[in-house]
Design a protein around this motif. Structure first.
Motif, mmCIF file in Angstrom:
data_model
loop_
_atom_site.group_PDB
_atom_site.id
_atom_site.type_symbol
_atom_site.label_atom_id
_atom_site.label_comp_id
_atom_site.label_asym_id
_atom_site.label_seq_id
_atom_site.Cartn_x
_atom_site.Cartn_y
_atom_site.Cartn_z
ATOM 1 N N GLU A 19 8.861 1.320 -3.218
ATOM 2 C CA GLU A 19 7.510 1.582 -2.731
ATOM 3 C C GLU A 19 6.466 1.241 -3.787
ATOM 4 O O GLU A 19 5.411 0.698 -3.482
ATOM 5 C CB GLU A 19 7.380 3.047 -2.303
ATOM 6 N N ALA A 54 6.055 -2.438 -3.768
ATOM 7 C CA ALA A 54 5.295 -2.859 -2.589
ATOM 8 C C ALA A 54 3.809 -2.547 -2.761
ATOM 9 O O ALA A 54 2.947 -3.343 -2.384
ATOM 10 C CB ALA A 54 5.836 -2.165 -1.341
ATOM 11 N N ARG A 55 3.527 -1.394 -3.360
ATOM 12 C CA ARG A 55 2.125 -1.024 -3.568
ATOM 13 C C ARG A 55 1.452 -1.971 -4.558
ATOM 14 O O ARG A 55 0.303 -2.381 -4.366
ATOM 15 C CB ARG A 55 2.041 0.418 -4.082
ATOM 16 N N SER A 89 4.524 -2.876 2.544
ATOM 17 C CA SER A 89 5.173 -1.638 2.977
ATOM 18 C C SER A 89 5.261 -1.521 4.494
ATOM 19 O O SER A 89 5.958 -0.645 5.006
ATOM 20 C CB SER A 89 4.422 -0.421 2.427
ATOM 21 N N HIS A 94 1.468 3.498 2.458
ATOM 22 C CA HIS A 94 2.105 3.875 1.192
ATOM 23 C C HIS A 94 2.250 5.394 1.094
ATOM 24 O O HIS A 94 1.263 6.116 1.004
ATOM 25 C CB HIS A 94 1.275 3.370 0.007
#
Length: 284
Positions: free
Chosen positions: A31, A34-35, A129, A233
């Motif tokens: 995550e 991805a952020r 995400s 997120h």
């Protein structure tokens, strides 16, 4: 014998717990990656907007100054939601001139002549995400092209239609262009330019709410699952159902930030306007 069973059970619990922590850690790393990728996307679009601002200046006080693109490509014959969006104008600054040159900017997004070029999909308009694009298989989830990134119009349902200089107006308006820094007395570092959304993502080539949105006070709080902005997120704490949400935004100075759902609605509303003259805390 019973003691042996107890030892085995305890060992199994320890292994299961360690496995759970490992899975949680892997999910967190993914995550976070991805952020960071999402922040990179918004950074690139903000950079493209600044480059276009230098290319197409406007006149303020008898001087030519840089200005952000209008929320839609001007077309007096069409309502905003049928016009081409600001993203179309920004394509050449994202190394997509070949797509831009195929689009007839004198016509609307729904015109048959523009159907083929606006069918292009852009990974840089999608939050990683969301699962919208699978990079390993190079496949898309939705039937049509989308954008998870929209221009910030200000505060109110009619924010995109407000005139330049209105205290509730933001950077993007359907028919207005915001000069840098002349039309942003609140300061470019205190003004939202772009924001991500998981709610009703629209086609990137269409004007209107698909690509330009205001903060409507009746819909506050603004950030998180099932909220107007953010929603992609999340971060679960270990052994707890408590969840924090993050929303990626780009400011008018080009900086990119990750805001949390703890950000007060009045702070976001102050950031959404260019000339609201609101007071912001030092560490908003």
């Amino acid at each position: 014998m019973q003691r042996r069973y107890v030892v085995v059970i305890v060992a199994l619990l320890i292994v299961a717990g360690a496995g759970g922590l490992l899975v949680t850690g892997v999910c967190r790393v993914r995550e976070l990656a991805a952020r960071m990728n999402c922040m990179s996307h918004l950074k690139q679009w903000a950079f493209a907007l600044h480059n276009s601002a230098d290319t197409f200046p406007v006149e303020r006080n008898e001087k030519q100054v840089s200005a952000f693109l209008s929320g839609t490509i001007p077309n007096a014959d069409l309502p905003p939601e049928q016009r081409l969006s600001w993203l179309v104008s920004a394509l050449p600054y994202m190394e997509q001139s070949h797509v831009f040159l195929q689009i007839d900017s004198t016509r609307g997004a729904g015109d048959p002549r523009n159907q083929r070029p606006i069918e292009n999909r852009f990974e840089h308009l999608i939050c990683p995400s969301s699962g919208e694009y699978d990079r390993s298989s190079r496949t898309w989830k939705s039937a049509g092209p989308l954008t998870h990134y929209v221009g910030v119009a200000g505060v109110g349902a009619d924010a995109a239609a407000l005139p330049l200089g209105h205290p509730k107006a933001g950077v993007f308006g359907y028919d207005r262009r915001t000069a840098i820094p002349n039309d942003i007395p609140d300061g470019t570092s205190n003004t939202l330019l772009l924001i991500e959304t998981s709610q009703n993502p629209g086609h990137w080539a269409f004007g209107g709410p698909a690509t330009v949105r205001g903060l409507v006070p009746e819909s506050a709080p603004y950030l998180g699952d099932d909220r107007p902005f953010g929603g992609w997120h999340g971060n679960h704490t270990v052994w707890s159902s408590k969840k924090s949400h993050y929303c990626i935004v780009a400011l008018a100075d080009g900086a990119v930030h990750s805001l949390t759902n703890a950000t007060a609605p009045e702070i976001l509303e102050a950031l959404a306007t260019v000339a609201g003259k609101e007071s912001l805390p030092a560490n908003w």
